[in-house]
Design an enzyme around this catalytic site. Structure first.
Site, PDB file in Angstrom:
ATOM      1  N   ASP A   1      42.448  50.120  39.917  1.00 29.56           N
ATOM      2  CA  ASP A   1      42.269  51.003  38.765  1.00 29.56           C
ATOM      3  C   ASP A   1      40.770  51.034  38.481  1.00 29.56           C
ATOM      4  O   ASP A   1      40.249  50.185  37.768  1.00 29.56           O
ATOM      5  CB  ASP A   1      43.035  50.483  37.553  1.00 29.56           C
ATOM      6  CG  ASP A   1      42.803  51.331  36.313  1.00 29.56           C
ATOM      7  OD1 ASP A   1      42.571  52.546  36.454  1.00 29.56           O
ATOM      8  OD2 ASP A   1      42.834  50.773  35.202  1.00 29.56           O
TER       9      ASP A   1
ATOM     10  N   GLU B   1      44.088  54.512  41.760  1.00 28.60           N
ATOM     11  CA  GLU B   1      44.464  55.473  40.721  1.00 28.60           C
ATOM     12  C   GLU B   1      43.395  56.555  40.663  1.00 28.60           C
ATOM     13  O   GLU B   1      42.201  56.262  40.587  1.00 28.60           O
ATOM     14  CB  GLU B   1      44.606  54.800  39.360  1.00 28.60           C
ATOM     15  CG  GLU B   1      45.155  55.768  38.323  1.00 28.60           C
ATOM     16  CD  GLU B   1      45.517  55.097  37.019  1.00 28.60           C
ATOM     17  OE1 GLU B   1      46.701  55.062  36.693  1.00 28.60           O
ATOM     18  OE2 GLU B   1      44.598  54.620  36.338  1.00 28.60           O
TER      19      GLU B   1
ATOM     20  N   ASP C   1      43.785  47.263  32.403  1.00 25.74           N
ATOM     21  CA  ASP C   1      43.231  47.663  33.706  1.00 25.74           C
ATOM     22  C   ASP C   1      43.968  46.936  34.833  1.00 25.74           C
ATOM     23  O   ASP C   1      44.200  47.500  35.902  1.00 25.74           O
ATOM     24  CB  ASP C   1      41.733  47.342  33.784  1.00 25.74           C
ATOM     25  CG  ASP C   1      40.935  48.007  32.685  1.00 25.74           C
ATOM     26  OD1 ASP C   1      40.927  49.242  32.630  1.00 25.74           O
ATOM     27  OD2 ASP C   1      40.326  47.284  31.877  1.00 25.74           O
TER      28      ASP C   1
END
EC number: 3.1.21.10
Length: 162
Positions: free
Chosen positions: A7, A67, A140
């Site tokens: 992420d 992501e 996160d």
């Protein structure tokens, strides 16, 4: 197979290593946060890439799932995130030759069944799917685990050549 879920962010980068076994399911190997200090943008990007490099060197990674950048209202934020993503993409391509991207909508849908899920619903499903107890902080890290789970589901369903 070990999947690295990432992420990316300009302040913190969550990462998670998920061991995917088609017969036994998924097991979380490690999850953490690469904290990026307030410095010049160039030094922040370097620190980010060095953090990813350390993860790659310390673990046997087979595939990487990232992501995708979400829409932001501030164009400067989008540009900054794009620079981090570009550096990350180059590093992964140099080391592994390929990576997979998932939008936040795809991740939410894969974990909860619908793309409008909030962060707490995603976090609940991450814990449930992996049998984890307690809270996963910061978000996160939860997001990185969710991206890795999404990728493992795609592999399981035969949607990605391995």
């Amino acid at each position: 197979m070990n999947i690295l879920g990432i992420d990316p962010g300009s302040r913190n980068c969550g990462y998670a290593i998920l061991h995917h076994d088609p017969k036994k399911g998924n097991r979380l190997v490690e999850a953490g946060l690469i904290k990026i200090k307030e410095r010049t943008l160039q030094h922040q990007i370097l620190e980010f890439v060095e953090g990813i490099d350390l993860v790659l060197k310390n673990h046997s990674i087979d595939e990487v799932a990232i992501e995708d950048i979400f829409y932001a209202y501030n164009p400067k934020t989008v540009i900054k995130l794009a620079q981090f993503r570009g550096a990350l993409s180059l590093k992964i391509l140099q080391d592994l030759g390929n990576f997979y991207e998932y939008t936040p909508l795809q991740v939410k849908k894969a974990l909860t069944g619908h793309g409008k899920a909030d962060k707490s619903q995603v976090a609940f499903m991450v814990k449930r799917l992996l049998g984890l107890k307690g809270e996963i902080k910061p978000l996160d890290i939860t997001d990185a685990i969710a991206v890795a789970i999404t990728h493992s589901q795609r592999i399981k369903l035969g949607g990605i050549p391995t």
